[in-house]
Motif scaffolding. Structure first.
Motif, mmCIF file in Angstrom:
data_model
loop_
_atom_site.group_PDB
_atom_site.id
_atom_site.type_symbol
_atom_site.label_atom_id
_atom_site.label_comp_id
_atom_site.label_asym_id
_atom_site.label_seq_id
_atom_site.Cartn_x
_atom_site.Cartn_y
_atom_site.Cartn_z
ATOM 1 N N UNK A 65 37.782 44.570 33.538
ATOM 2 C CA UNK A 65 37.949 44.099 34.719
ATOM 3 C C UNK A 65 37.608 42.620 34.797
ATOM 4 N N UNK A 66 38.102 41.542 35.267
ATOM 5 C CA UNK A 66 37.338 40.490 35.549
ATOM 6 C C UNK A 66 37.229 39.966 37.183
ATOM 7 N N UNK A 67 36.001 39.399 37.361
ATOM 8 C CA UNK A 67 35.700 38.856 38.698
ATOM 9 C C UNK A 67 35.713 37.464 38.683
ATOM 10 N N UNK A 68 35.937 36.895 39.754
ATOM 11 C CA UNK A 68 35.923 35.324 40.143
ATOM 12 C C UNK A 68 34.625 34.816 39.421
ATOM 13 N N UNK A 74 27.992 40.741 39.685
ATOM 14 C CA UNK A 74 26.627 41.219 40.132
ATOM 15 C C UNK A 74 26.770 42.041 41.222
ATOM 16 N N UNK A 75 27.415 41.473 42.491
ATOM 17 C CA UNK A 75 27.535 42.342 43.645
ATOM 18 C C UNK A 75 28.367 43.665 43.553
ATOM 19 N N UNK A 76 29.405 43.656 42.623
ATOM 20 C CA UNK A 76 29.981 44.981 42.384
ATOM 21 C C UNK A 76 29.096 45.931 41.850
ATOM 22 N N UNK A 77 28.344 45.734 41.030
ATOM 23 C CA UNK A 77 27.304 46.429 40.117
ATOM 24 C C UNK A 77 26.064 46.811 41.052
ATOM 25 N N UNK A 78 25.578 45.864 42.071
ATOM 26 C CA UNK A 78 24.601 46.244 42.808
ATOM 27 C C UNK A 78 24.936 47.243 43.757
ATOM 28 N N UNK A 79 26.171 47.273 44.359
ATOM 29 C CA UNK A 79 26.649 48.010 45.290
ATOM 30 C C UNK A 79 27.431 49.447 44.591
ATOM 31 N N UNK A 80 27.378 49.244 43.252
ATOM 32 C CA UNK A 80 28.018 50.713 42.438
ATOM 33 C C UNK A 80 29.565 50.735 42.980
ATOM 34 N N UNK A 81 30.211 49.669 43.283
ATOM 35 C CA UNK A 81 31.695 49.793 43.756
ATOM 36 C C UNK A 81 32.324 48.727 42.955
ATOM 37 N N UNK A 82 33.119 49.191 41.957
ATOM 38 C CA UNK A 82 33.756 48.276 41.042
ATOM 39 C C UNK A 82 35.342 48.784 41.278
ATOM 40 N N UNK A 83 35.966 47.775 41.907
ATOM 41 C CA UNK A 83 37.199 48.130 42.468
ATOM 42 C C UNK A 83 38.232 47.585 41.424
ATOM 43 N N UNK A 84 39.541 48.266 41.545
ATOM 44 C CA UNK A 84 40.856 48.038 40.774
ATOM 45 C C UNK A 84 40.791 49.200 39.778
ATOM 46 N N UNK A 104 33.733 50.955 31.598
ATOM 47 C CA UNK A 104 34.225 49.800 32.383
ATOM 48 C C UNK A 104 33.616 48.382 31.813
ATOM 49 N N UNK A 105 34.284 47.454 31.527
ATOM 50 C CA UNK A 105 33.903 46.217 30.962
ATOM 51 C C UNK A 105 34.190 45.180 32.195
ATOM 52 N N UNK A 106 33.174 44.525 32.553
ATOM 53 C CA UNK A 106 33.293 43.612 33.627
ATOM 54 C C UNK A 106 32.906 42.210 33.089
ATOM 55 N N UNK A 122 28.646 36.418 30.459
ATOM 56 C CA UNK A 122 28.124 37.522 30.153
ATOM 57 C C UNK A 122 29.156 38.736 30.564
ATOM 58 N N UNK A 123 29.040 39.826 29.639
ATOM 59 C CA UNK A 123 29.905 41.129 29.876
ATOM 60 C C UNK A 123 28.860 42.212 30.199
ATOM 61 N N UNK A 124 29.249 42.804 31.223
ATOM 62 C CA UNK A 124 28.501 44.176 31.577
ATOM 63 C C UNK A 124 29.321 45.162 31.135
ATOM 64 N N UNK A 125 28.977 46.332 30.510
ATOM 65 C CA UNK A 125 29.734 47.370 30.260
ATOM 66 C C UNK A 125 28.602 48.680 30.880
#
Length: 137
Positions: A65-68, A74-84, A104-106, A122-125
């Motif tokens: 998943x890519x984000x803008x 960081x916001x999606x990981x902070x709120x534990x809500x990765x959409x898509x 999930x790779x973001x 940076x890549x988060x997994x």
């Protein structure tokens, strides 16, 4: 092919390009997070947003998943809500006989470095342990 269609959505095109860029890097340099083997293969498909990468040794799947930008990641990981992604595909994989690990790779579409010569993404997994459908009204 969805890879060649330009519908004018720069975010969508940028996301696809970042997925391909990450995929090329992983195929050449990275090992599976579950089995530690260098047997990850590209498995991108226009039929599913899951399994962009697949480990041929242990069947672990990687949804990319890519984000803008980094703030959005960081916001999606902070709120534990990765959409898509597809909840239906998640259920198929999660309930399959093999029950492979799912990750999930973001990553951001915008570099965090200001130097144009050295772009940094940076890549988060994270392991996916559950999924919920997103309801619209």
């Amino acid at each position: 092919s969805k890879w060649l269609v330009d519908n004018g959505d720069k975010a969508e095109i940028g996301g696809r390009l970042m997925e391909v860029y990450l995929g090329c890097h992983v195929l050449q340099h990275e090992a599976c997070f579950h089995c530690s083997k260098k047997s990850i293969k590209w498995n991108g498909s226009s039929n599913s947003s899951w399994q962009a990468l697949l480990c041929q040794t242990c069947n672990a799947t990687y949804a990319v998943k890519t984000k803008a930008n980094m703030k959005a990641v960081e916001s999606e990981f902070c709120f534990n809500k990765i959409s898509g992604g597809s909840f239906e595909e998640f259920c198929k994989i999660h309930n399959s006989q093999l029950q492979p690990k799912m990750f999930c790779v973001v990553l951001p579409r915008k570099s965090v470095a200001t130097d144009v010569q050295n772009r940094v993404y940076p890549v988060y997994i994270a392991e996916i342990t559950k999924g919920v459908p997103q309801l619209y009204h």
